[in-house]
Write an enzyme that holds these catalytic residues in place. Structure first.
Site, PDB file in Angstrom:
ATOM      1  N   ARG A 106      -5.342   1.077  -6.968  1.00 18.19           N
ATOM      2  CA  ARG A 106      -4.104   1.636  -6.398  1.00 18.19           C
ATOM      3  C   ARG A 106      -3.577   2.814  -7.211  1.00 18.19           C
ATOM      4  NH1 ARG A 106      -2.117  -1.874  -2.439  1.00 18.19           N
ATOM      5  NH2 ARG A 106      -2.324  -4.091  -2.846  1.00 18.19           N
ATOM      6  N   LYS A 115      -6.836   6.377  10.593  1.00 18.72           N
ATOM      7  CA  LYS A 115      -8.245   6.215  11.021  1.00 18.72           C
ATOM      8  C   LYS A 115      -8.238   6.157  12.547  1.00 18.72           C
ATOM      9  CE  LYS A 115      -9.640   3.181   7.213  1.00 18.72           C
ATOM     10  NZ  LYS A 115     -10.274   1.901   6.872  1.00 18.72           N
ATOM     11  N   GLU A 117       4.016   3.800   6.290  1.00 15.07           N
ATOM     12  CA  GLU A 117       2.836   2.943   6.112  1.00 15.07           C
ATOM     13  C   GLU A 117       1.736   3.741   5.406  1.00 15.07           C
ATOM     14  OE1 GLU A 117       1.415   0.275   5.771  1.00 15.07           O
ATOM     15  OE2 GLU A 117       0.594  -0.581   7.600  1.00 15.07           O
ATOM     16  N   ASP A 118       0.909   3.064   4.631  1.00 18.25           N
ATOM     17  CA  ASP A 118      -0.165   3.761   3.916  1.00 18.25           C
ATOM     18  C   ASP A 118      -1.271   4.248   4.847  1.00 18.25           C
ATOM     19  OD1 ASP A 118      -1.069   1.183   4.472  1.00 18.25           O
ATOM     20  OD2 ASP A 118      -1.836   0.779   2.469  1.00 18.25           O
ATOM     21  N   ASP A 148      -5.419   1.534  10.540  1.00 16.83           N
ATOM     22  CA  ASP A 148      -6.833   1.271  10.810  1.00 16.83           C
ATOM     23  C   ASP A 148      -6.921   0.796  12.265  1.00 16.83           C
ATOM     24  OD1 ASP A 148      -9.446   0.485  10.790  1.00 16.83           O
ATOM     25  OD2 ASP A 148      -9.316  -0.825   9.075  1.00 16.83           O
ATOM     26  N   GLY A 199      -4.529  -0.566  13.812  1.00 13.16           N
ATOM     27  CA  GLY A 199      -3.200  -0.340  14.374  1.00 13.16           C
ATOM     28  C   GLY A 199      -2.433  -1.637  14.582  1.00 13.16           C
ATOM     29  N   THR A 224      -1.212  -3.812  12.417  1.00 16.85           N
ATOM     30  CA  THR A 224      -0.058  -3.958  11.518  1.00 16.85           C
ATOM     31  C   THR A 224       1.114  -3.103  11.994  1.00 16.85           C
ATOM     32  OG1 THR A 224      -1.588  -4.305   9.691  1.00 16.85           O
ATOM     33  CG2 THR A 224       0.689  -3.813   9.098  1.00 16.85           C
ATOM     34  N   LEU A 225       0.840  -1.847  12.299  1.00 23.62           N
ATOM     35  CA  LEU A 225       1.919  -0.944  12.697  1.00 23.62           C
ATOM     36  C   LEU A 225       2.546  -1.402  14.012  1.00 23.62           C
ATOM     37  CD1 LEU A 225       3.301   1.483  11.545  1.00 23.62           C
ATOM     38  CD2 LEU A 225       1.775   2.950  12.848  1.00 23.62           C
ATOM     39  N   GLY A 281       0.767  -1.252   0.000  1.00 24.87           N
ATOM     40  CA  GLY A 281       0.000   0.000   0.000  1.00 24.87           C
ATOM     41  C   GLY A 281       0.788   1.287   0.000  1.00 24.87           C
ATOM     42  N   PHE A 300     -13.772   2.861   4.317  1.00 20.17           N
ATOM     43  CA  PHE A 300     -12.806   2.112   3.522  1.00 20.17           C
ATOM     44  C   PHE A 300     -12.477   2.942   2.291  1.00 20.17           C
ATOM     45  CE2 PHE A 300     -11.036  -0.981   0.678  1.00 20.17           C
ATOM     46  CZ  PHE A 300     -10.231  -1.711   1.539  1.00 20.17           C
ATOM     47  N   ASP A 335      -5.707  -0.167  -2.028  1.00 19.59           N
ATOM     48  CA  ASP A 335      -6.482  -0.996  -2.946  1.00 19.59           C
ATOM     49  C   ASP A 335      -7.735  -1.573  -2.297  1.00 19.59           C
ATOM     50  OD1 ASP A 335      -5.192  -2.893  -1.200  1.00 19.59           O
ATOM     51  OD2 ASP A 335      -5.773  -4.429  -2.648  1.00 19.59           O
TER      52      ASP A 335
END
Ligand code: IMP
Length: 179
Positions: free
Chosen positions: A166, A132, A100-101, A104, A106, A108-109, A46, A153, A160
């Protein structure tokens, strides 16, 4: 989502606004990392467009590497993160900036910060394109963010939905498509 249909994407953040904001954030990062040993770790897929624009606005020496993770299918978070391809850069003693893109939940981060801290960098900060804030599950470390947004979203500018959208130069919401 059926890729054969045509979807209408409602504009949320236009290209001009994005480029202006990236210039501002990049200027701040350039000041903060003056005389530091900056390594940027961009999170694929992303962040590829955001990172490309961000680094071209930076005025500091930096190494750039990539990590590819997956946590979403369609518009659903899987709640767990998988590393698909890891970075190669040596991070011990370096000043790492994770790019990071979107944040949401959190998850992943948070996962990435934990993984990267195992490599004993001197510092870790995060730079996200979209935040977000209202959707974070736990407290998550966001040091630089371009835009805060609601729990929609969104697609475009690298983001994507099932691999599509994208390439849009702006960020938008797919009309009639809700979380
Ligand atoms: P988190 O772990 O819930 O914070 O989700 C982070 C990842 O989910 C991002 O890196 C994106 O790949 C994906 N994601 C979350 N929200 C969106 C969205 O609105 N559009 C596209 N991808 C999203």
């Amino acid at each position: 989502m059926d890729k054969k249909e045509n979807y209408i994407v409602e504009m949320l953040f236009p290209e001009r606004q994005i480029q202006k904001k990236i210039f501002e954030i990049a200027s701040k990062i350039s000041m903060d990392y003056k005389d530091k040993d900056l390594v940027i770790i961009a999170v694929l897929n992303g962040s590829f467009i955001f990172c490309a624009d961000l680094v071209r606005n930076l005025d500091v020496r930096c190494a750039i590497d990539f990590i590819r993770v997956s946590s979403y299918i369609g518009i659903e978070s899987l709640g767990s993160v998988k590393i698909i391809s890891d970075f190669k850069e040596e991070l011990a003693g370096k000043d790492v900036l994770i790019v990071e893109d979107i944040v949401d939940t959190g998850i992943t981060l948070d996962f990435l910060i934990n993984e990267i801290s195992l490599k004993r960098p001197k510092s870790i900060k995060t730079c996200v394109f979209l935040d977000k804030k209202c959707a974070h599950k736990n407290e998550v470390q966001v040091d630089y963010s371009c835009f805060e947004m609601g729990d929609d979203f969104v697609v475009g500018y690298g983001l994507d939905c099932n691999g599509f959208f994208r390439q849009l130069p702006y960020v938008g919401r797919i009309k009639g498509f809700h979380k």
